[in-house]
Design a protein around this motif. Sequence first.
Motif, short mmCIF file in Angstrom:
data_model
loop_
_atom_site.label_atom_id
_atom_site.label_comp_id
_atom_site.label_asym_id
_atom_site.label_seq_id
_atom_site.Cartn_x
_atom_site.Cartn_y
_atom_site.Cartn_z
N GLN A 1 29.70 -19.71 -44.49
CA GLN A 1 30.47 -20.58 -45.37
C GLN A 1 30.48 -20.09 -46.80
N ARG B 1 37.01 -18.88 -39.35
CA ARG B 1 35.66 -19.23 -38.91
C ARG B 1 35.08 -18.12 -38.05
N GLU B 2 35.91 -17.58 -37.14
CA GLU B 2 35.45 -16.50 -36.28
C GLU B 2 35.30 -15.20 -37.05
N ASP C 1 27.35 -22.25 -32.61
CA ASP C 1 28.19 -21.55 -31.65
C ASP C 1 28.95 -20.39 -32.30
N THR C 2 28.75 -20.16 -33.61
CA THR C 2 29.38 -19.02 -34.27
C THR C 2 28.51 -17.79 -34.09
N ALA C 3 29.07 -16.62 -34.40
CA ALA C 3 28.35 -15.37 -34.19
C ALA C 3 27.04 -15.33 -34.97
N ARG C 4 27.10 -15.63 -36.27
CA ARG C 4 25.88 -15.60 -37.09
C ARG C 4 24.96 -16.78 -36.76
N GLY D 1 27.37 -23.90 -37.81
CA GLY D 1 27.74 -23.84 -36.39
C GLY D 1 26.83 -22.94 -35.57
N GLY E 1 32.09 -15.27 -38.85
CA GLY E 1 30.94 -15.58 -38.00
C GLY E 1 30.22 -16.85 -38.35
N GLY E 2 30.90 -17.78 -39.00
CA GLY E 2 30.28 -19.03 -39.37
C GLY E 2 29.78 -19.07 -40.80
#
Length: 277
Positions: A86, A79-80, A237-240, A235, A83-84
């Motif tokens: 999918q 996930r990290e 809260d993810t980077a992207r 998300g 960066g989110g």
Amino acid sequence: MATRHQAERFALALTTAAGPLTILADVLGLLDEVAPNGVQMVTLLILSSVTVFLLLEVRRFEVLDRVERRLATLALDERERYGGVQRVHPEFPTTRVKALVRQARTEVSVLQTWMPNLDVLKEDLEHVLTAPGCVEVRILLLFPSSEVADLRREALRDMPTASTPVNVKDAIENNLDCLARLRAGLPTDHRGRLKVRLYNSLPSMAVYRADETYVVSSFLHAQLAISSPQTEIEGCDTARGAEVEKELDTLWQIGKDVELTDWRRSVGAMSFVRASV
């Protein structure tokens, strides 16, 4: 290891067979020759064997626990790592976005120059605006008299799928007219949940958001954003996800509200010092 597995299978088979054999021996009276309490003794023997077998398997259970924890860690790492992100859709995933809009629980947001697919999503927006709850729909469109609108019109002039040149100003105004009709059809106490703003800025990306799922594309020359590859991100809260959410918030802050009851007057009264870049 193979010898151990064979021994375990043999012990398990022997333990399993001991139960029926004990009952049969008791019926035939053979256990009386072993001991007065033969059934109890054999039962204890079986239970002891099962206990020993389970104790031998505890280590294997611990290994499975470690594997499960490792898989969970890998899922977080993936996930990290992305960066989110999918998946990447080759074009706008209409069915997917319609479902996301209808299932939204907190917010639906759109960032576009104009929405070429508004007619396709209109029923879904109406559904989520009239459903129980407090889902808010925020739509950001480009100020129709903006210099950026003229630049986007030029960028789409050679679009191969267009029979006539795209008039960006007219397209935005058609969206506003459609949104005004949508709002007018809502129950009075639900109309405030539809918010429309115009921005006078260089468009960075096209975004369709439902809760914490984002479908993002770019503004390319000679191609509509919804005809471009679409990146689905999960998300905030993810980077992207955080990057897209920040852009949405930034443009929402610099945008100006459209009063849909008389959108022509509202838009005509707007003034922007200069296009933001």
